[in-house]
Design a protein around this motif. Sequence first.
Motif, mmCIF file in Angstrom:
data_model
loop_
_atom_site.group_PDB
_atom_site.id
_atom_site.type_symbol
_atom_site.label_atom_id
_atom_site.label_comp_id
_atom_site.label_asym_id
_atom_site.label_seq_id
_atom_site.Cartn_x
_atom_site.Cartn_y
_atom_site.Cartn_z
ATOM 1 N N ALA A 150 0.826 -1.215 0.000
ATOM 2 C CA ALA A 150 0.000 0.000 0.000
ATOM 3 C C ALA A 150 0.859 1.263 0.000
ATOM 4 C CB ALA A 150 -0.932 -0.006 1.216
ATOM 5 N N GLY A 151 2.079 1.194 0.568
ATOM 6 C CA GLY A 151 2.935 2.370 0.657
ATOM 7 C C GLY A 151 2.453 3.374 1.671
ATOM 8 N N SER A 152 1.467 2.989 2.463
ATOM 9 C CA SER A 152 0.884 3.921 3.436
ATOM 10 C C SER A 152 0.140 3.111 4.485
ATOM 11 C CB SER A 152 -0.082 4.884 2.749
ATOM 12 O OG SER A 152 -0.938 5.508 3.687
ATOM 13 N N ILE A 153 0.312 3.443 5.747
ATOM 14 C CA ILE A 153 -0.392 2.742 6.820
ATOM 15 C C ILE A 153 -1.891 3.007 6.728
ATOM 16 C CG2 ILE A 153 -0.745 2.720 9.323
ATOM 17 C CD1 ILE A 153 2.264 2.917 9.671
ATOM 18 N N SER A 154 -2.277 4.232 6.365
ATOM 19 C CA SER A 154 -3.705 4.551 6.281
ATOM 20 C C SER A 154 -4.378 3.753 5.157
ATOM 21 C CB SER A 154 -3.907 6.053 6.058
ATOM 22 O OG SER A 154 -3.268 6.478 4.865
ATOM 23 N N ARG A 155 -3.700 3.640 3.997
ATOM 24 C CA ARG A 155 -4.277 2.855 2.900
ATOM 25 C C ARG A 155 -4.334 1.373 3.254
ATOM 26 N NH1 ARG A 155 -1.522 6.598 -0.492
ATOM 27 N NH2 ARG A 155 0.297 5.224 -0.686
ATOM 28 N N LEU A 161 11.868 -0.689 10.245
ATOM 29 C CA LEU A 161 11.446 -1.311 8.991
ATOM 30 C C LEU A 161 11.002 -0.287 7.951
ATOM 31 C CD1 LEU A 161 9.334 -4.260 10.502
ATOM 32 C CD2 LEU A 161 11.664 -4.372 9.577
ATOM 33 N N PHE A 162 10.468 0.856 8.410
ATOM 34 C CA PHE A 162 9.949 1.871 7.487
ATOM 35 C C PHE A 162 10.542 3.239 7.830
ATOM 36 C CE2 PHE A 162 6.415 -1.242 7.530
ATOM 37 C CZ PHE A 162 6.300 -1.493 6.175
ATOM 38 N N ARG A 163 10.745 4.022 6.772
ATOM 39 C CA ARG A 163 10.964 5.462 6.946
ATOM 40 C C ARG A 163 9.636 6.142 6.686
ATOM 41 N NH1 ARG A 163 15.480 3.904 3.967
ATOM 42 N NH2 ARG A 163 14.427 4.527 2.025
ATOM 43 N N ARG A 164 9.179 6.930 7.635
ATOM 44 C CA ARG A 164 7.878 7.559 7.539
ATOM 45 C C ARG A 164 8.018 8.996 7.058
ATOM 46 N NH1 ARG A 164 8.278 3.635 11.119
ATOM 47 N NH2 ARG A 164 6.461 2.375 11.738
ATOM 48 N N SER A 165 7.045 9.415 6.232
ATOM 49 C CA SER A 165 7.009 10.801 5.762
ATOM 50 C C SER A 165 5.552 11.184 5.555
ATOM 51 C CB SER A 165 7.781 10.935 4.436
ATOM 52 O OG SER A 165 7.091 10.278 3.391
ATOM 53 N N GLY A 166 5.321 12.406 5.213
ATOM 54 C CA GLY A 166 3.953 12.858 4.974
ATOM 55 C C GLY A 166 3.305 12.177 3.791
ATOM 56 N N ARG A 167 4.099 11.599 2.908
ATOM 57 C CA ARG A 167 3.560 10.938 1.712
ATOM 58 C C ARG A 167 3.327 9.445 1.917
ATOM 59 N NH1 ARG A 167 7.988 12.794 -2.509
ATOM 60 N NH2 ARG A 167 9.238 12.319 -0.656
ATOM 61 N N GLY A 168 3.716 8.914 3.098
ATOM 62 C CA GLY A 168 3.510 7.495 3.345
ATOM 63 C C GLY A 168 4.722 6.874 4.005
ATOM 64 N N VAL A 169 5.014 5.636 3.652
ATOM 65 C CA VAL A 169 6.147 4.933 4.249
ATOM 66 C C VAL A 169 6.994 4.329 3.139
ATOM 67 C CG1 VAL A 169 4.971 4.375 6.417
ATOM 68 C CG2 VAL A 169 4.813 2.790 4.475
#
Length: 310
Positions: free
Chosen positions: A15-20, A47-55
């Motif tokens: 998904a590239g995003s926790i919200s998705r 495991l992930f680098r987080r940013s405003g655009r996703g992970v």
Amino acid sequence: MDSNDLDLFARVCRAGSISRAALEAGSDQSTISRRIAAIEAELGVRLFRRSGRGVALTERGEQLLTYALETKRMLDEASRTLRSSSALGPARLCIAAQPTIARIMFGPLAHALKAHFSSTQVRFVEGLASQLLGALKDGELDVGILYAPEHRGALAYDLLLTEGVCLITPEDYPLDGETIDVRALASVPLILPSTHHGLRMLVESLATRHGFSLNVAFECDGSISLTKRLVLANCGCTVLPSAAVVEEMAAGRVKCFRLENPPVTRDVGLFWPQHRAGAGGIWQVSRLIRDCAETLVRRNDWPGTQLVPG
């Protein structure tokens, strides 16, 4: 960490995003965030680098994704293999029954097994209860369709149906009607197995319970066919389920009287060696046996019986 954690981790990667990922999983974002954080804490890596655009995956995340995908592939392969082998049924199958049950069931059951498990090599065995129960206990048989004995020992079993027990007489025996009181057996010359057989034990228990002595004209430990021949030769009467004399009754060669006051019945069950009750496609085979019995009872091809729900 288990396979569910790896599946969740792979879902976030896709998904590239926790919200998705939460939306796809029908869960909430905070639950998935906590689970990913718990996995990272357990492994001691990010495991992930987080940013405003996703992970985005870290180097350690890339390594874990490789394991997650391989684990999913192996689980999917195992599932496909087991489903496929289950559909094929067991490679070999040995089913045993007592003579009356074998005569009724083995033909229809052979067709049902061939239709569902065409590659299974099936062997049918007919024998007396004492022989078959011992063979089941020793693991020589896979399934037994038997009259339930008083003492079942360590065998696993499910009840299949109940069957009425009748007095079988020569055609000219001086008795009318469709039933006979159990106590009237005292005056009937009987042809019965010796004492270690189930039917003899059943009739002995009836005599003891109702306070009369049996009039045993002959003992016969051969096949039911031999007992029926002795009845046809006017050597006496016997006690059997009505299904055992369907052809003789249709030809008018014997008469059949249900034992009543109270009704006398025997249970028929499916028996397995205890360690094999759910193994190697046996569950599917037992389902086929139950369906076959249901069809026979519904068509009245197994007269005098009632199914036990299962």
